[in-house]
Design a protein around this motif. Structure first.
Motif, short mmCIF file in Angstrom:
data_model
loop_
_atom_site.label_atom_id
_atom_site.label_comp_id
_atom_site.label_asym_id
_atom_site.label_seq_id
_atom_site.Cartn_x
_atom_site.Cartn_y
_atom_site.Cartn_z
N UNK A 168 0.84 -1.32 -0.06
CA UNK A 168 0.16 -0.02 -0.02
C UNK A 168 0.95 1.34 -0.02
N UNK A 171 2.45 1.83 -3.36
CA UNK A 171 1.46 2.30 -4.36
C UNK A 171 1.17 3.91 -3.87
N UNK A 172 1.20 4.18 -2.63
CA UNK A 172 0.99 5.81 -2.26
C UNK A 172 2.11 6.46 -2.90
N UNK A 175 1.84 6.93 -6.82
CA UNK A 175 1.00 7.91 -7.20
C UNK A 175 0.94 9.22 -6.78
N UNK A 176 1.80 9.27 -5.32
CA UNK A 176 2.04 10.74 -5.14
C UNK A 176 2.86 11.30 -5.96
N UNK A 205 7.63 16.94 -4.40
CA UNK A 205 6.74 17.12 -3.35
C UNK A 205 6.05 15.94 -3.14
N UNK A 206 5.74 14.78 -3.97
CA UNK A 206 5.29 13.66 -3.80
C UNK A 206 6.22 12.97 -2.69
N UNK A 208 8.03 14.18 -0.47
CA UNK A 208 8.04 15.07 0.76
C UNK A 208 6.72 14.53 1.47
N UNK A 209 5.72 14.46 0.82
CA UNK A 209 4.36 14.07 1.30
C UNK A 209 4.65 12.65 1.84
N UNK A 212 6.60 12.52 4.81
CA UNK A 212 5.98 13.10 6.19
C UNK A 212 4.89 12.25 6.57
N UNK A 213 4.37 11.12 5.77
CA UNK A 213 3.40 10.15 6.14
C UNK A 213 4.06 9.00 6.59
N UNK A 214 5.26 8.49 6.18
CA UNK A 214 5.50 7.22 6.27
C UNK A 214 7.00 7.13 6.96
N UNK A 217 9.34 7.88 12.95
CA UNK A 217 9.66 8.88 13.69
C UNK A 217 10.25 8.56 15.05
N UNK B 212 -1.38 11.67 7.96
CA UNK B 212 -0.15 11.59 8.45
C UNK B 212 0.81 12.55 8.03
N UNK B 213 0.53 12.93 6.91
CA UNK B 213 1.52 13.86 6.14
C UNK B 213 1.28 15.21 6.48
#
Lengths: 217, 217, 217, 217
Positions: A168, A171-172, A175-176, A205-206, A208-209, A212-214, A217, B212-213
């Motif tokens: 998943x 895929x994110x 497509x990001x 930008x993809x 970075x996003x 930030x999500x994955x 941390x 999350x992002x």
DNA sequence: CATGAATGAGAATTCATTCAT
DNA sequence: TATGAATGAATTCTCATTCAT
């Protein structure tokens, strides 16, 4: 034809027949990519390849098989080089930088005019040739996401990423990076194509996003 | 024709002519969506509409204009209802829940079989009818992203999200939610369509990655 | 329709039906003269006349008869006025002046755009409608030459002209005056039509040559 | 194909293709001359030429160009031979005899059934193909009058004719000789064609009138 | 083996004429 | 009676495929 002439014409292993076959394939690819399956006539292809229609039919049983073979070959031809070299993260220790490099290269490849045309063609003929959509998916997005999944699993095992579902996430990521320019290209055509710089910005930008999500941390 | 006969035949204000026009439009929509522009013949449309070819030509000057009008109308018809109702966040205070509801509704709408066919058609005919791609984009992804951008600006001003570029974030949201099933549908067809439950999962996963992002920390 | 409305519409003896018939005739005349028999469709005529096709067929059994009737009527309409007034020599005693006046008037009438169109139409459709050529000839050149013949016999009996064969002289007069501009118009079209002054010069030159040949010495 | 077979099939240098092209041209000429542009179908032409419709379209892009080419070629074919031989006065010293011979030959040529048909066709299609009218005029009447003008200037310089305007005199001569039978043929058809003897009489009468008007006294 | 021609069908579009309302 | 629709064929042009040379 004299032997001398023949050897001139059949330079480098490729016989008359093979050369003609290649000419036909190139002509058919151009024509099909530009005008679609129904929008392309066998006459057109023969003319473009500078061979007679009969020769086309000698090499390809009928229009459907010619189309299938051309599209299959074009998918392979375009998909292959990217995979082996490109689909590997240059592991420099700087995750963001590595992902950017990957994303930029990948996005540029996907946004190649010829590949965009091919994608449009495959989508448009999905009703008539469903197997081509499957093929395109497997060699295109599917393969990229496979590779990403493998990469991400490795990165997760190194605690660089935090993933419940690596596929998943792959895929994110994919497509990001790609969706914005790709969808624009599909629908808005290539009259005002995205510049390489814009593509790089979308890729960055993809990434970075995604991070930030994955990112762990 | 007596008034009685007329009211029998012409349901609710719709004259003979208007009814025929509607029949033709419906037939043409079905045919074009299924077989594409070149794959559809005027004979087919007339037969499907139970109308003579002449009648088709009396209502629509030629095939191109019939196609344009049908696709334009179908885009409008499909795009409109979604916008006004759906494109508003039910603001319950629970951001994730609200975005999920929005994402699920939006994704289901986009994955309507008819809309998928329309998207394929528009992409496939982009070469012949470039203005239809533009129209589809503006009424479809473009409009959704517009609405999201407005929503996200509001949420950012409330410190719910943290955005540098609201439009970019809107696009990321949109494609995080939609890209996976939409690209599969475009290329793999609808033989094994995603179930509603799967769609919901894709929507939810997209929302989760987005938050999350982009959620303000 | 109220009685009042009807009496408004059917002004001056002409009933609804007669008016429609006239409208159809005018529309058909325009269309046939412009585009020929095969180049004109019944739809066109009906649209031009602002009546339904059915109405056309109520007034004229079929296209052939409509064409015949229209052309016949147009030939008559154009031929008649000329004959009675114009085809008489104003006998002032100055033969050359009289013939010039006659020739100029006649040439202008023959060179009327509508009459030129009619002549082209009749010649072009001579294969399909031979009787129309005969009719046109009789009411056009034939009648003029008849009138000239009578005139010339009178003039010969007064020793103004010297003729062996009055009919031949009449034809010579007619074509000396008309042939040059008429043949140009038939073949070169009316893009650069002869001006009235040019027509007068052709008429005068024809008369001069005629008199040089046929005046009694 | 063996050389023997080729020489059997392809008469005198003419290849298969050239032969087919000729067959099509002949068929098209016949059909167009008989039934006009709109009255002739491509199917008809193909059938008449014993050729498939495809072959027609391979040789001639479309009906318009086929028509143009056929008419142009026919005009040339008919106009050319006349010019070089016939358009010269056999100068025997007997002016009237010379002009008669010229006039008779010229009138017979113009009254050839095929040329009459061609003239009708060109006049009838003047609206659709204006350039053909110009061509016909230039190769037909225009050329004849040109030649006459040159002749008459020579004769005037020898004091055989008395001319103010040689071109006008040339046109007068031309139409004095031709107009009567030509106009009859145009309008009355060829059911009762003028006999050669009648044509000679018209030619002689035209010459006589011309000389009466223009001979130096 | 390769070229032009043929085949037979089917496309878009138009037409003259008739039916039904 | 007058209108829109229907009919059925024809027209121009194109196509995929096959034959013959």
């Amino acid at each position: 034809m004299t032997a001398a002439a023949r050897s001139r014409d059949e330079f480098e292993d490729e016989g008359r027949s093979a050369r003609k076959r290649r000419l036909i394939r190139e002509a058919a690819a151009t024509a099909f990519l530009t005008n679609g399956y129904l929008g392309t006539s066998m006459d057109e292809i023969a003319a473009l390849a500078h061979v007679s229609k009969q020769t086309v039919y000698k090499h390809f049983a009928d229009k459907e098989r010619l189309f299938s073979e051309i599209v299959t070959a074009t998918v392979d031809e375009i998909a292959n080089p990217n995979t082996d070299e490109v689909l590997n993260l240059a592991d420099t220790g700087d995750l963001e930088r590595d992902l950017r490099r990957f994303a930029r290269r990948q996005l540029r490849a996907v946004m190649e005019p010829r590949l965009l045309q091919l994608r449009r063609l495959v989508i448009g003929e999905a009703g008539r040739f469903p197997q081509l959509g499957r093929l395109f998916y497997d060699r295109g997005p599917g393969r990229t996401i496979d590779a990403l999944e493998t990469m991400f699993e490795r990165l997760a095992s190194r605690d660089a990423l935090e993933l419940e579902n690596p596929r998943l996430a792959a895929a994110h990521f994919n497509w990001l990076v790609m969706s914005i320019p790709l969808n624009q290209a599909m629908l808005l055509g290539e009259d005002q194509p995205a510049t390489p710089a814009e593509l790089d910005r979308y890729a960055d930008a993809g990434v970075r996003a995604f991070l930030a999500a994955y990112r762990k941390r």
